[in-house]
Motif scaffolding. Sequence first.
Motif, mmCIF file in Angstrom:
data_model
loop_
_atom_site.group_PDB
_atom_site.id
_atom_site.type_symbol
_atom_site.label_atom_id
_atom_site.label_comp_id
_atom_site.label_asym_id
_atom_site.label_seq_id
_atom_site.Cartn_x
_atom_site.Cartn_y
_atom_site.Cartn_z
ATOM 1 N N GLY A 107 0.705 -6.178 -8.465
ATOM 2 C CA GLY A 107 -0.128 -4.990 -8.476
ATOM 3 C C GLY A 107 0.654 -3.762 -8.888
ATOM 4 O O GLY A 107 1.839 -3.824 -9.198
ATOM 5 N N PRO A 108 -0.014 -2.615 -8.873
ATOM 6 C CA PRO A 108 0.672 -1.381 -9.263
ATOM 7 C C PRO A 108 1.713 -0.975 -8.222
ATOM 8 O O PRO A 108 1.468 -1.042 -7.028
ATOM 9 C CB PRO A 108 -0.459 -0.351 -9.354
ATOM 10 N N VAL A 109 2.865 -0.574 -8.694
ATOM 11 C CA VAL A 109 3.960 -0.139 -7.823
ATOM 12 C C VAL A 109 4.411 1.215 -8.346
ATOM 13 O O VAL A 109 4.686 1.360 -9.532
ATOM 14 C CB VAL A 109 5.122 -1.155 -7.831
ATOM 15 N N THR A 128 3.008 2.110 -3.027
ATOM 16 C CA THR A 128 3.394 3.472 -3.383
ATOM 17 C C THR A 128 4.355 3.918 -2.290
ATOM 18 O O THR A 128 3.994 3.950 -1.117
ATOM 19 C CB THR A 128 2.181 4.420 -3.435
ATOM 20 N N LEU A 129 5.587 4.217 -2.671
ATOM 21 C CA LEU A 129 6.635 4.495 -1.693
ATOM 22 C C LEU A 129 7.380 5.759 -2.084
ATOM 23 O O LEU A 129 7.892 5.864 -3.199
ATOM 24 C CB LEU A 129 7.606 3.313 -1.629
ATOM 25 N N THR A 185 1.428 -10.804 -13.660
ATOM 26 C CA THR A 185 0.843 -10.005 -14.743
ATOM 27 C C THR A 185 0.125 -8.762 -14.267
ATOM 28 O O THR A 185 -0.210 -7.896 -15.072
ATOM 29 C CB THR A 185 -0.128 -10.864 -15.569
ATOM 30 N N THR A 186 -0.128 -8.632 -12.950
ATOM 31 C CA THR A 186 -0.796 -7.437 -12.444
ATOM 32 C C THR A 186 0.174 -6.303 -12.148
ATOM 33 O O THR A 186 -0.234 -5.195 -11.845
ATOM 34 C CB THR A 186 -1.602 -7.746 -11.156
ATOM 35 N N PHE A 187 1.466 -6.591 -12.206
ATOM 36 C CA PHE A 187 2.492 -5.587 -11.892
ATOM 37 C C PHE A 187 2.533 -4.516 -12.984
ATOM 38 O O PHE A 187 2.619 -4.820 -14.166
ATOM 39 C CB PHE A 187 3.850 -6.260 -11.765
ATOM 40 N N THR A 188 2.449 -3.254 -12.542
ATOM 41 C CA THR A 188 2.559 -2.126 -13.481
ATOM 42 C C THR A 188 3.431 -1.052 -12.878
ATOM 43 O O THR A 188 3.588 -0.952 -11.704
ATOM 44 C CB THR A 188 1.199 -1.523 -13.834
ATOM 45 N N ARG A 219 0.830 -1.207 0.000
ATOM 46 C CA ARG A 219 0.000 0.000 0.000
ATOM 47 C C ARG A 219 0.862 1.254 0.000
ATOM 48 O O ARG A 219 1.982 1.249 -0.436
ATOM 49 C CB ARG A 219 -0.979 -0.032 1.163
ATOM 50 N N SER A 220 0.334 2.324 0.531
ATOM 51 C CA SER A 220 1.057 3.585 0.560
ATOM 52 C C SER A 220 1.929 3.627 1.812
ATOM 53 O O SER A 220 1.430 3.496 2.922
ATOM 54 C CB SER A 220 0.060 4.749 0.562
#
Length: 125
Positions: free
Chosen positions: A101-103, A77-78, A122-125, A50-51
Motif C-alpha cells: 500500500g501507500p507509504v 504514514t509515519l 504492486t500496491t506499494f507507492t 496506518r497513520s
Amino acid sequence: SGTIAHAVLEAAPAASAEPPPLPPLVYKRRSFPWYEAKDKGPAPSCRLARSMRASSALRRLRRLPDAAALVQLQSLTLDASEELSEWLRARREPLVLLCRGPVGGAGALLLLDAATVVVADTTFT
C-alpha cells in the motif's frame, strides 16, 4: 606494462632446459562433521500500519531483539523524530521491510533508507 615485463625477462638469467623438481604432493584426507542449522522459528517482526506517530512506531521497533528483524509497513504514514533517526543509525543487525500500500512521511523514508532489504508488492507507492 609490456615494456617492464620485457626488461625483467631480458635481465633475468637464462632458464635451464629442465625446471627444478617440485616437492612431492602430500594429501591427507580429513572428514568434517555435517551440522544442520537449528530451526530458530520465525524471525522477530513487528507491523506498522496506518497513520502513526514516531513515538508509537519506535516503541514497537524497540521491542525487536538485536537480531535480524522483519518489519511490515502497511499503508503507513509515519512522521520523523530524532529518536527514530538515532535508533535506526545505531541498529547494526539486518532490517527487512515488507511494504504494502501507500507509504509516506519522513519517518517512513527513514525506515526505507535504513533497511537492508525492501520487498514490496504492486500496491506499494
